[in-house]
Design a protein around this motif. Structure first.
Motif, PDB file in Angstrom:
ATOM      1  N   SER A   1       0.842  -1.192   0.000  1.00 43.49           N
ATOM      2  CA  SER A   1       0.000   0.000   0.000  1.00 43.49           C
ATOM      3  C   SER A   1       0.878   1.243   0.000  1.00 43.49           C
ATOM      4  N   GLY A   2       0.459   2.249  -0.751  1.00 40.85           N
ATOM      5  CA  GLY A   2       1.188   3.511  -0.753  1.00 40.85           C
ATOM      6  C   GLY A   2       1.155   4.212   0.588  1.00 40.85           C
ATOM      7  N   ARG A   3       0.299   3.712   1.494  1.00 44.12           N
ATOM      8  CA  ARG A   3       0.163   4.324   2.827  1.00 44.12           C
ATOM      9  C   ARG A   3       0.849   3.508   3.926  1.00 44.12           C
ATOM     10  N   ALA A   4       1.482   2.401   3.562  1.00 42.41           N
ATOM     11  CA  ALA A   4       2.072   1.504   4.560  1.00 42.41           C
ATOM     12  C   ALA A   4       3.195   2.197   5.331  1.00 42.41           C
TER      13      ALA A   4
ATOM     14  N   ALA B   1      10.010  -4.282   6.680  1.00 44.35           N
ATOM     15  CA  ALA B   1      10.970  -5.212   7.273  1.00 44.35           C
ATOM     16  C   ALA B   1      10.843  -6.596   6.636  1.00 44.35           C
ATOM     17  N   GLU B   2       9.609  -7.018   6.356  1.00 44.85           N
ATOM     18  CA  GLU B   2       9.380  -8.326   5.722  1.00 44.85           C
ATOM     19  C   GLU B   2      10.049  -8.392   4.351  1.00 44.85           C
ATOM     20  N   TYR B   3       9.975  -7.298   3.621  1.00 43.79           N
ATOM     21  CA  TYR B   3      10.529  -7.287   2.266  1.00 43.79           C
ATOM     22  C   TYR B   3      12.063  -7.351   2.294  1.00 43.79           C
TER      23      TYR B   3
ATOM     24  N   ASN C   1      13.845  -8.563   4.767  1.00 48.48           N
ATOM     25  CA  ASN C   1      14.204  -9.892   5.261  1.00 48.48           C
ATOM     26  C   ASN C   1      14.200 -10.907   4.123  1.00 48.48           C
ATOM     27  N   ALA C   2      13.217 -10.791   3.237  1.00 47.21           N
ATOM     28  CA  ALA C   2      13.142 -11.704   2.088  1.00 47.21           C
ATOM     29  C   ALA C   2      14.336 -11.512   1.170  1.00 47.21           C
ATOM     30  N   MET C   3      14.740 -10.263   0.973  1.00 40.03           N
ATOM     31  CA  MET C   3      15.908  -9.990   0.144  1.00 40.03           C
ATOM     32  C   MET C   3      17.171 -10.574   0.767  1.00 40.03           C
ATOM     33  N   ALA C   4      17.320 -10.394   2.068  1.00 45.00           N
ATOM     34  CA  ALA C   4      18.502 -10.902   2.756  1.00 45.00           C
ATOM     35  C   ALA C   4      18.558 -12.425   2.687  1.00 45.00           C
ATOM     36  N   ALA C   5      17.411 -13.062   2.865  1.00 47.47           N
ATOM     37  CA  ALA C   5      17.361 -14.520   2.859  1.00 47.47           C
ATOM     38  C   ALA C   5      17.698 -15.090   1.485  1.00 47.47           C
TER      39      ALA C   5
ATOM     40  N   ALA D   1      16.233  -0.927   4.461  1.00 47.08           N
ATOM     41  CA  ALA D   1      17.472  -1.627   4.127  1.00 47.08           C
ATOM     42  C   ALA D   1      18.638  -1.034   4.919  1.00 47.08           C
ATOM     43  N   SER D   2      18.669   0.297   5.023  1.00 51.66           N
ATOM     44  CA  SER D   2      19.713   0.959   5.823  1.00 51.66           C
ATOM     45  C   SER D   2      19.595   0.576   7.285  1.00 51.66           C
ATOM     46  N   ALA D   3      18.367   0.562   7.801  1.00 47.37           N
ATOM     47  CA  ALA D   3      18.149   0.265   9.218  1.00 47.37           C
ATOM     48  C   ALA D   3      18.569  -1.154   9.568  1.00 47.37           C
TER      49      ALA D   3
END
Length: 268
Positions: free
Chosen positions: A61-64, A70-72, A74-78, A100-102
């Motif tokens: 969502s554009g309002r998220a 964080a989920e996204y 985490n998926a990239m890192a995994a 990603a920075s955080a």
């Protein structure tokens, strides 16, 4: 249901060329309304046809809030993703890159890709977005000195950096103006009717907004193949491709076809 969609695949091919290594990663699908899913899924499936490997895609969502991202990350890192493409607004990409920075993700190892949605002052000025790539179907504001139409737009809008989507509104007005002038030339000012405007629009086959965008043939209702690529470097949008100011890549092969059902693909 299933149908044929035209996809701007030339951009992804150029991204792959710039990156060098095979790209795999995540795709953010704007999911606030059905029409944004309908228009975004063909892009994902189209670039998959060109070799992109989807590690995961997410409806966003554009309002998220940023915590959602964080989920996204985490998926990239995994998955060891080296690519992230945002189909949503500039705030979505800002939050993705900020998260990603955080989380300490190696951002320099990722090709961060966006569209004209990220061609904004807010995205340009955010401290977390450096290095991101984006593509435009028109010449950038920075080239007002080589295109009088850009200069007219910026002078009229009178803003330091207008919203990129305002370009579509301006160019729609130019196309409407062209249709009206055709009607008046043929039938006089009293000849303007809704039916004639629609008819006149269908006769415009080489619209470029006075050289600002790639050629559009309204009679065919097709996607323009034209694009250029920029990268955000230290707070400035820098032209990467084509290198020559005032030019776009308009090869017909930039547009490909994906046949499928967007809603079904999104639902999995």
């Amino acid at each position: 249901g299933a149908r044929d969609y035209k996809v701007q695949s030339g951009v992804y091919k150029k991204y792959q060329e710039i990156a060098g290594d095979p790209l795999h990663g995540i795709y953010l699908v704007p999911s606030d309304i059905p029409s944004t899913i309908e228009s975004s899924m063909p892009t994902l499936k189209g670039i998959e046809q060109e070799g992109f490997v989807t590690d995961a895609f997410f409806g966003v969502s554009g309002r998220a809030e940023q915590a959602v991202y964080a989920e996204y990350i985490n998926a990239m890192a995994a998955a060891g993703s080296n690519y992230a493409q945002n189909g949503s607004n500039d705030q979505a990409m800002i939050k993705l890159m900020s998260e990603a920075s955080a989380q300490g993700l190696d951002k320099e190892s990722v090709f961060w890709a966006c569209s004209l949605a990220c061609y904004t002052a807010a995205f340009r000025d955010d401290p977390n977005t450096n290095g991101a790539y984006l593509w435009l179907p028109f010449l950038p504001f920075e080239e007002r000195d080589v295109n009088p139409e850009i200069d007219a737009f910026l002078t009229t809008i009178d803003q330091d950096f207008p919203a990129s989507w305002a370009v579509g509104a301006w160019n729609s007005g130019r196309a409407f103006e062209l249709a009206i002038n055709q009607i008046v030339a043929a039938d006089g000012p009293n000849g303007i009717t809704r039916a004639k405007v629609i008819e006149a629009m269908g006769t415009i086959t080489d619209f470029t907004a006075n050289g600002w965008s790639g050629t559009v043939d309204f009679s065919q209702k097709t996607l323009s193949p034209c694009f250029m690529v920029m990268q955000l470097v230290d707070g400035e949008y820098v032209r990467l491709y084509p290198e020559e100011p005032g030019t776009l890549d308009c090869e017909a092969g930039n547009v490909t076809t994906w046949s499928g059902d967007s809603a079904a693909e999104y639902a999995g």
